[in-house]
Write an enzyme that holds these catalytic residues in place. Sequence first.
Site, short mmCIF file in Angstrom:
data_model
loop_
_atom_site.label_atom_id
_atom_site.label_comp_id
_atom_site.label_asym_id
_atom_site.label_seq_id
_atom_site.Cartn_x
_atom_site.Cartn_y
_atom_site.Cartn_z
N TYR A 25 9.51 12.32 -6.65
CA TYR A 25 10.72 12.31 -5.88
C TYR A 25 11.44 13.76 -6.08
O TYR A 25 12.46 13.73 -5.31
CB TYR A 25 11.56 11.02 -6.44
CG TYR A 25 11.11 9.86 -5.96
CD1 TYR A 25 9.84 9.55 -5.35
CD2 TYR A 25 11.65 8.56 -6.64
CE1 TYR A 25 9.45 8.35 -5.18
CE2 TYR A 25 11.25 7.38 -6.28
CZ TYR A 25 9.89 7.04 -5.48
OH TYR A 25 9.52 5.78 -5.13
N ASP A 59 -2.77 0.15 -8.78
CA ASP A 59 -3.33 -0.86 -8.05
C ASP A 59 -3.56 -2.29 -8.73
O ASP A 59 -3.31 -3.17 -8.44
CB ASP A 59 -4.38 -0.37 -7.10
CG ASP A 59 -5.25 0.22 -7.91
OD1 ASP A 59 -5.22 0.80 -9.09
OD2 ASP A 59 -6.43 0.70 -7.30
N ASP A 118 9.00 2.51 -9.37
CA ASP A 118 10.07 2.17 -8.26
C ASP A 118 9.41 0.92 -7.54
O ASP A 118 10.13 -0.20 -7.60
CB ASP A 118 10.31 3.28 -7.20
CG ASP A 118 11.24 3.10 -6.27
OD1 ASP A 118 11.78 2.15 -6.48
OD2 ASP A 118 11.20 3.79 -5.38
#
Length: 350
Positions: free
Chosen positions: A130, A212, A236
């Site tokens: 980010y 995952d 997030d």
Amino acid sequence: MPGDGIGPEVIACAAEVLRRVRPDVECTEAPVGGAALGAGLPALPVETRALCDRSDAILFGSVGLPQYDGLPLAQRPEYALFLLRRDYELYANLRPVRVFPGLEEASSLRPEIVRGLDLIVVRELTGGIYYGQPKEQRTVDGVDEAVDTMIYRAPEIERIARIAFDLARERRKHLTSVDKQNILETSRLWRRVVSTMSAEYPDVRLEHLLVDNAAMQLVARPGDFDVIVTENMFGDILSDEAAILTGSLGTLPSASIGAGGSPGRQFGLYEPIGGTAPDLAGKDVANPTAAILSAAMLLRHSLADDASAARIERAVDRAYADGLRTAEVARSGGAAVSTRAFTQGVLARL
Ligand code: NAD
């Protein structure tokens, strides 16, 4: 800083509970977000900022109102939160997720899967993809392209991992570190740093999961998790996935811990994970649990007062165990209490 929408209602409840358990704590209120913009001030007024500088912690409602949507960030209420996160280097986002006894039905998962769920996601908040540079859109040889950069330095990983290890030590002593080390170099560094640190925490069981797989395990066996630590973007996504396991945004507090302060007394910002819920504002129907539990986190992390934090948490537990429900979690047709009445119920059970 109550902010907008339901913020003033739920923060008033949280402040009342805080004052009841710790009458010696000096609480000062200041405008922020739309409440400040509406008074002709910036989203984070100079005086509000100065007050933060003099404080040990911030109890924050939420900011954002529909009339500001579409304006540039610097003119929106949310800009206040952006500035606070940046300027106080709030690098660790803590999101406890608990399912209260009797609220299992609110979850989208089967009750037996979420019963007793009690985990905490520790998300790195100021690094990773980010913020890494270069970060831009450009045209190269007539073709549009875009780049984001994922970068972590070992000290950034160490400081967030330390918070997670320390939390795990105080809880069920199980830490799950989430990465993507089969593909990403940042994840290889992440795993190496966290693994090395585990030697300092022989009492904490460390488990590594690929992101995952973690996303699947969170819905398959959420009760097996205790503390989860991960980098910014994975956190997030996973923290929202974990939050929805409870079925109500109104019950979930959060802490964003800053680089300032001292061990055990970190500067931090404490807020419900939900937004301003303009649909509920001013009706005395919002669930104040997230705000009340944010105040408990403030006591624990910024005022080093675990006993008072636990006292508040037990009172909230009892309120739910005794059947108190605000409208959004009351079973269809079941009796619902108001924001104020729920808070009175918590105060009575302290
Ligand atoms: P929201 O979280 O305000 O609302 C989503 C849903 O959850 C709504 O149905 C709402 O009624 C419900 N809800 C939220 N908190 C609740 C509570 N305490 N009790 C009962 N129900 C509750 O999200 P949104 O509608 O997407 O956003 C509304 C505004 O809030 C926007 O302006 C947004 O930018 C802002 N926002 C602010 C923050 C923040 O300050 N940290 C976070 C998220 C959204």
